[in-house]
Design an enzyme around this catalytic site. Structure first.
Site, short mmCIF file in Angstrom:
data_model
loop_
_atom_site.label_atom_id
_atom_site.label_comp_id
_atom_site.label_asym_id
_atom_site.label_seq_id
_atom_site.Cartn_x
_atom_site.Cartn_y
_atom_site.Cartn_z
N CYS A 85 25.74 -23.70 -29.68
CA CYS A 85 26.00 -22.35 -29.12
C CYS A 85 27.03 -22.17 -28.34
CB CYS A 85 24.82 -21.27 -28.73
SG CYS A 85 25.12 -19.77 -28.43
N GLY A 86 28.32 -21.76 -28.87
CA GLY A 86 29.75 -22.20 -27.99
C GLY A 86 29.57 -21.07 -26.76
N CYS A 136 30.56 -14.99 -31.44
CA CYS A 136 29.91 -16.32 -31.69
C CYS A 136 30.91 -17.41 -31.45
CB CYS A 136 29.57 -16.33 -33.16
SG CYS A 136 28.72 -17.86 -33.67
N GLY A 137 30.69 -18.05 -30.27
CA GLY A 137 31.92 -19.11 -29.97
C GLY A 137 31.96 -20.29 -31.01
N SER A 138 30.91 -20.82 -31.75
CA SER A 138 30.82 -21.70 -32.43
C SER A 138 31.54 -21.48 -33.98
CB SER A 138 29.58 -22.43 -32.74
OG SER A 138 28.43 -21.55 -33.40
N ASN A 154 25.14 -19.87 -40.54
CA ASN A 154 25.81 -18.64 -39.74
C ASN A 154 26.91 -18.34 -40.90
OD1 ASN A 154 24.47 -19.08 -37.11
ND2 ASN A 154 25.44 -21.28 -37.17
#
Length: 286
Positions: free
Chosen positions: A85-86, A229-231, A202
């Site tokens: 999770c970025g 959402c970072g990733s 995702n």
């Protein structure tokens, strides 16, 4: 009339934080080893009407490796544990500094699948070394996936083409022409829970605005659409760079803010930079 008061025995401290609206509670499990990690408890806590409300719960644990500062665990709102999770990583870095768990501004943090390097910058932003993007599909999804094929799926009366990338967690990426009008929630739910992805996926919806800018919405597995959402930003940019659609430095416009992604391609590491915000501290009883 007598009212019976039930005293619950375990008091758990937490911090509420967010990265561009993607929100978390973070628990120091090094000091609170009694916290029981169960799907039912996490689902109850994540409920935005009857609980605290969050997209993910993050745990700070001791590392078993002397070269790693902390171990980082991530649980989605539905109670499933995931490996990346970025946005959470940036909040993790700020949390351990705020709580004086370390004085370091460069941290080595392990997850269940990788090691992240987190740099807290002087302006308060956090730069995360997200590792090398993976396009080898069998390494991500198993032997049933055909490498380098055109992936498509039927949804109602239309065919949706998509690409697959991993940045420590799996992402399905769909290019769209008009992100504001696209049925993100319907198609996101359909793909995220489809049987071809037994562990969920995702789903990223990308509108390319220029060679150095994209707009992005993400339907996260086990959560739903999130404000950021970072990733997903990292995976989407990595794919765009690999396909020649984007330059090496890209601005990602999410629903609640902006991330900067930098990747030189190939076996080089990818970097994500963005904010992390501490909202409040609290506690709950179990």
């Amino acid at each position: 009339m007598h009212i019976k008061v039930v005293h619950k025995s375990v008091k758990i401290k937490f911090s509420k934080m967010h990265g561009l609206g993607n929100d978390f509670i973070i628990i120091n499990a090094m000091m609170q080893k009694t916290f029981p990690v169960t799907s039912n408890i996490i689902q109850n806590l994540s409920n935005r009407y009857t609980g605290i409300g969050f997209d993910q719960l993050l745990l700070v644990e001791n590392s078993k490796n002397v070269n790693i500062d902390f171990h980082y665990r991530i649980f989605n709102a539905n109670g499933t544990e995931v490996s990346q999770c970025g946005n959470g990583a940036r909040c993790f870095a700020l949390f351990v500094l705020l709580k004086k768990l370390t004085k370091k501004r460069t941290l080595y943090v392990s997850t269940n699948t990788t090691t992240l390097i987190l740099n807290v910058l002087n302006n308060g932003n956090v730069c995360v070394d997200m590792g090398v993007p993976c396009f080898k599909l069998k390494n991500i999804f198993g032997e049933n996936i055909i490498e380098n094929s055109l992936h498509s799926i039927k949804f109602v009366n239309k065919i949706i083409n998509y690409d697959l990338v991993s940045i420590g967690n799996p992402h399905c990426i769909i290019y769209v022409n008009n992100l504001k009008k696209y049925p993100v929630k319907k198609i996101g739910f359909y793909l995220s829970t489809h049987k071809i992805f037994p562990e969920g996926i995702n789903v990223n919806f990308v509108e390319v605005l220029s060679k150095n800018e994209i707009a992005l919405r993400v339907y996260e597995r086990g959560v739903g659409e999130t404000l950021a959402c970072g990733s997903g930003a990292c995976a989407s940019v990595a794919l765009g760079i690999q396909q020649g659609l984007l330059f090496n430095e890209v601005q990602v416009n999410l629903l609640n803010g902006i991330l900067k992604i930098n990747w030189k391609g190939g076996s080089e590491k990818l970097y994500m930079t963005g904010p992390a915000v501490h909202v409040y501290d609290g506690y709950f009883y179990l």
